[in-house]
Every structure is written in structure tokens, then in C-alpha cells.
Design a protein around this motif. Structure first.
Motif, PDB file in Angstrom:
ATOM      1  N   VAL A 115       9.452   3.157  -8.804  1.00 30.17           N
ATOM      2  CA  VAL A 115       8.553   4.795 -10.382  1.00 30.17           C
ATOM      3  C   VAL A 115       7.402   5.284  -9.103  1.00 30.17           C
ATOM      4  O   VAL A 115       6.555   4.118  -8.948  1.00 30.17           O
ATOM      5  CB  VAL A 115       8.494   4.654 -11.534  1.00 30.17           C
ATOM      6  CG1 VAL A 115       8.523   5.668 -11.820  1.00 30.17           C
ATOM      7  CG2 VAL A 115       9.910   3.260 -12.014  1.00 30.17           C
ATOM      8  N   ASP A 116       7.275   6.532  -9.689  1.00 30.43           N
ATOM      9  CA  ASP A 116       5.569   7.015  -9.336  1.00 30.43           C
ATOM     10  C   ASP A 116       5.849   7.690  -9.680  1.00 30.43           C
ATOM     11  O   ASP A 116       6.284   9.075 -10.352  1.00 30.43           O
ATOM     12  CB  ASP A 116       5.759   7.478  -7.521  1.00 30.43           C
ATOM     13  CG  ASP A 116       4.944   7.782  -6.992  1.00 30.43           C
ATOM     14  OD1 ASP A 116       3.604   8.142  -7.591  1.00 30.43           O
ATOM     15  OD2 ASP A 116       5.083   8.596  -6.114  1.00 30.43           O
ATOM     16  N   GLY A 117       4.533   7.882 -10.402  1.00 32.52           N
ATOM     17  CA  GLY A 117       4.177   9.132 -11.475  1.00 32.52           C
ATOM     18  C   GLY A 117       3.427   8.677 -13.121  1.00 32.52           C
ATOM     19  O   GLY A 117       4.585   8.567 -13.483  1.00 32.52           O
ATOM     20  N   VAL A 119       1.107  -0.722  -0.411  1.00 36.04           N
ATOM     21  CA  VAL A 119      -0.027  -0.228  -0.338  1.00 36.04           C
ATOM     22  C   VAL A 119       1.060   1.331   0.112  1.00 36.04           C
ATOM     23  O   VAL A 119       1.398   1.977   0.947  1.00 36.04           O
ATOM     24  CB  VAL A 119      -0.732   0.123   1.602  1.00 36.04           C
ATOM     25  CG1 VAL A 119      -1.730   1.730   1.510  1.00 36.04           C
ATOM     26  CG2 VAL A 119      -1.969  -1.380   1.219  1.00 36.04           C
ATOM     27  N   HIS A 120       0.718   2.128  -0.765  1.00 40.72           N
ATOM     28  CA  HIS A 120       1.827   3.096  -1.400  1.00 40.72           C
ATOM     29  C   HIS A 120       0.391   4.592  -0.085  1.00 40.72           C
ATOM     30  O   HIS A 120      -0.270   4.868  -1.085  1.00 40.72           O
ATOM     31  CB  HIS A 120       2.240   3.650  -2.681  1.00 40.72           C
ATOM     32  CG  HIS A 120       3.050   4.650  -2.826  1.00 40.72           C
ATOM     33  ND1 HIS A 120       4.413   4.747  -2.326  1.00 40.72           N
ATOM     34  CD2 HIS A 120       2.831   5.923  -2.882  1.00 40.72           C
ATOM     35  CE1 HIS A 120       4.458   6.030  -2.756  1.00 40.72           C
ATOM     36  NE2 HIS A 120       3.764   7.053  -3.393  1.00 40.72           N
ATOM     37  N   ILE A 121       1.217   4.926   0.627  1.00 41.67           N
ATOM     38  CA  ILE A 121       0.767   5.996   1.819  1.00 41.67           C
ATOM     39  C   ILE A 121       1.336   7.195   1.338  1.00 41.67           C
ATOM     40  O   ILE A 121       2.426   7.783   1.387  1.00 41.67           O
ATOM     41  CB  ILE A 121       0.575   5.591   2.935  1.00 41.67           C
ATOM     42  CG1 ILE A 121       0.441   4.128   3.384  1.00 41.67           C
ATOM     43  CG2 ILE A 121       0.036   6.985   3.976  1.00 41.67           C
ATOM     44  CD1 ILE A 121       0.205   3.237   4.827  1.00 41.67           C
ATOM     45  N   ASP A 122       0.811   8.568   0.631  1.00 42.42           N
ATOM     46  CA  ASP A 122       1.608   9.711   0.246  1.00 42.42           C
ATOM     47  C   ASP A 122       0.816  10.478   1.124  1.00 42.42           C
ATOM     48  O   ASP A 122      -0.273  11.358   1.319  1.00 42.42           O
ATOM     49  CB  ASP A 122       0.440   9.967  -1.318  1.00 42.42           C
ATOM     50  CG  ASP A 122       1.027   9.061  -1.978  1.00 42.42           C
ATOM     51  OD1 ASP A 122       2.604   9.291  -2.889  1.00 42.42           O
ATOM     52  OD2 ASP A 122       0.662   8.791  -2.880  1.00 42.42           O
ATOM     53  N   VAL A 123       2.412  11.040   1.939  1.00 42.94           N
ATOM     54  CA  VAL A 123       1.720  11.271   3.044  1.00 42.94           C
ATOM     55  C   VAL A 123       2.613  13.825   2.881  1.00 42.94           C
ATOM     56  O   VAL A 123       3.725  14.104   2.400  1.00 42.94           O
ATOM     57  CB  VAL A 123       2.622  11.727   4.662  1.00 42.94           C
ATOM     58  CG1 VAL A 123       2.679  12.652   5.150  1.00 42.94           C
ATOM     59  CG2 VAL A 123       2.596  10.297   4.374  1.00 42.94           C
ATOM     60  N   LEU A 137       6.977  10.380   2.459  1.00 43.27           N
ATOM     61  CA  LEU A 137       6.657  11.480   3.401  1.00 43.27           C
ATOM     62  C   LEU A 137       7.038  12.228   2.207  1.00 43.27           C
ATOM     63  O   LEU A 137       8.008  13.204   1.630  1.00 43.27           O
ATOM     64  CB  LEU A 137       7.198  11.162   3.848  1.00 43.27           C
ATOM     65  CG  LEU A 137       7.786  10.181   4.895  1.00 43.27           C
ATOM     66  CD1 LEU A 137       8.349  10.996   6.479  1.00 43.27           C
ATOM     67  CD2 LEU A 137       6.020   9.905   5.710  1.00 43.27           C
ATOM     68  N   MET A 138       6.280  13.560   1.323  1.00 44.19           N
ATOM     69  CA  MET A 138       6.581  14.804   0.309  1.00 44.19           C
ATOM     70  C   MET A 138       6.288  15.779   1.725  1.00 44.19           C
ATOM     71  O   MET A 138       5.403  16.450   1.998  1.00 44.19           O
ATOM     72  CB  MET A 138       6.066  14.513  -0.229  1.00 44.19           C
ATOM     73  CG  MET A 138       6.057  14.092  -0.914  1.00 44.19           C
ATOM     74  SD  MET A 138       4.688  13.547  -2.900  1.00 44.19           S
ATOM     75  CE  MET A 138       3.540  12.271  -1.837  1.00 44.19           C
ATOM     76  N   VAL A 139       7.392  15.296   2.485  1.00 46.54           N
ATOM     77  CA  VAL A 139       7.016  16.702   3.773  1.00 46.54           C
ATOM     78  C   VAL A 139       9.009  17.496   4.286  1.00 46.54           C
ATOM     79  O   VAL A 139       9.448  16.376   3.860  1.00 46.54           O
ATOM     80  CB  VAL A 139       6.739  16.492   4.918  1.00 46.54           C
ATOM     81  CG1 VAL A 139       5.871  15.266   4.776  1.00 46.54           C
ATOM     82  CG2 VAL A 139       7.770  15.064   5.905  1.00 46.54           C
TER      83      VAL A 139
HETATM   84 ZN    ZN Z   1       3.955   8.510  -3.559  1.00 44.19          ZN
END
Ligand code: ZN
Ligand code: DX5
Length: 214
Positions: free
Chosen positions: A173-175, A31-35, A66-68
Motif C-alpha cells: 500500500v502506498d500513500g 527503499v521505495h523509489i518513485d519515478v 514507475l509512474m510513467v
Molecule cells: Zn510510490
């Protein structure tokens, strides 16, 4: 072995338990969890309290992206919430090595993410310390964007670095991943694919995940 990590960013947040069960039953691996903090990226999602709640509903592998800014501030919270992997952006912390060592000291897998404009050379001196490298193939912040083609060269270069050094590092890879771009990134050397809108927007989730595995 290709792993598929659907992103719950594109799921219905009002029923996360069934949205996670849906991908689990359809053959997803993680599960990919985008924060998102509304600072490192121009959007907000959720934090460790939500991860702690969904942790009660499944034993699936939780891949926390974590995009923080200052991710080191939040490591303890995400570990306590039940993260299996914590991925931090190389652009988001001044002390990447310390941050990675701290995550690993907590018994959790550690990954690093690169924005589209960030060179693969930034990972050279940390590659041997991480479990995963994430190549962002869109600018982080939103689901449903188009794949940036120059990401393929970065994936190839990283695959070469990993294999030349004989490392056991996942290349994610993401996006903008769909049935077409999945084949391209796998051919370039990726082995973990994140997909949000493609999986959650599909009428048949099992078929969508199977089409990503190729
Ligand atoms: Zn992501
Ligand atoms: C973007 C997120 C992605 C996003 C991908 O900032 O990191 O994980 O959910 O969405 P799609 O697959 O729709 O591009």
C-alpha cells in the motif's frame, strides 16, 4: 511479517546517500523509489541514472515504482541501474502481461500498481504472474496526501484473491500511511507499507518505522 518501504520522494535529494543510510539504520526493509514522468502523473522526479548512482551506496532492496507512460520502454535501463523490483501501473501499458514477463526474464521481481479508481478485477488474469500488487491509497504524483479510505476494501478483496489461490504475492500500500492508517491496512491484509512524509518527516526515524510495524 510486515515490511516497511520508506519513499525517498520525501527525502532531501541533495544528500540521497545519507538519507538512505538513515532509513537503513532505522530498520527499514526496502527503499521505495518513485519515478515520475510528468505525463502519467503531473510531476517529475528522477530516472534510472539516479538509481544507478544510489545503487553504489547501499545493498538495500530497491523497489522501483514507475509512474510513467509506456513503462516497457524503460525496463532495461532500470534493470541495468540495479533495481530489485520494478512495479508498473496497469493503466500505463497496453501489454501488461508482456511487460511483466519481460521484467521477470531479466531476473528482477515484477509488480503491478492500481490507481485509486482502478478495480481489483483488472489483476485477476495476471495475479499468478506477479511478485507484488500495489494498491495506491492516494492519487499518484505527490507525497503528503491523505489516505483514501475506500482503499481498505480493495486491500481486503486482493488479500482474499491471493489467499484463495494460495499465491505468494506481496500486497503493498502506498500513500497517506502513518501510525494510524498502517494498522488499518495491515488489518485489511497488506504486508508491505510505503511511507514517505511520515518516515522522513519524523524526528525519530527508528521510532517512526517501529510504529508502522505495529
Ligand atoms: Zn510510490
Ligand atoms: C505518490 C508516491 C508515494 C509517495 C507517498 O505518488 O507513489 O510513494 O511518496 O508519500 P506519502 O507517504 O507522504 O503519502
Amino acid at each position: 511479517m510486515i515490511k516497511i518501504a520508506p519513499s525517498i520522494l520525501s527525502s532531501d535529494f541533495s544528500c540521497l546517500e545519507s538519507e538512505i543510510k538513515k532509513i537503513e539504520n532505522a530498520g527499514a526493509d526496502w527503499v521505495h523509489i518513485d519515478v515520475m514522468d510528468g505525463n502519467f502523473v503531473p510531476n517529475l522526479t528522477f530516472g534510472a541514472p539516479v538509481v544507478k548512482m544510489i545503487r553504489k551506496t547501499t545493498k538495500m532492496f530497491f523497489d522501483c515504482h514507475l509512474m510513467v507512460e509506456h513503462p516497457e520502454t524503460y525496463i532495461d535501463d532500470f534493470v541495468a541501474a540495479g533495481a530489485d523490483m520494478i512495479v508498473v501501473h496497469v493503466e500505463a501499458t497496453k501489454h501488461l502481461h508482456r511487460c511483466i514477463q519481460y521484467i521477470k526474464s531479466k531476473g528482477v521481481k515484477a509488480g503491478i500498481a492500481l490507481n485509486p479508481a482502478t478495480s481489483v478485477t483488472t489483476v485477476e488474469n495476471i495475479l499468478g504472474d506477479v511478485d507484488l500488487v500495489l494498491v495506491m491509497s492516494v492519487n499518484p504524483g505527490f507525497g503528503g496526501q491523505s489516505f483514501i479510505p475506500s482503499s481498505l476494501e480493495k486491500i481486503k478483496a486482493l488479500r482474499k484473491m491471493i489467499d484463495t489461490r494460495g499465491l505468494n504475492v506481496d500486497l503493498q500500500v502506498d500513500g497517506g500511511i502513518n501510525d494510524v492508517t498502517a494498522k488499518e491496512v495491515v488489518a485489511a491484509g497488506a504486508n508491505v507499507l510505503v511511507a514517505g512524509s511520515y518516515v522522513y518527516g519524523a524526528a525519530d526515524t527508528t521510532a517512526a518505522i517501529a510504529s508502522l510495524k505495529g
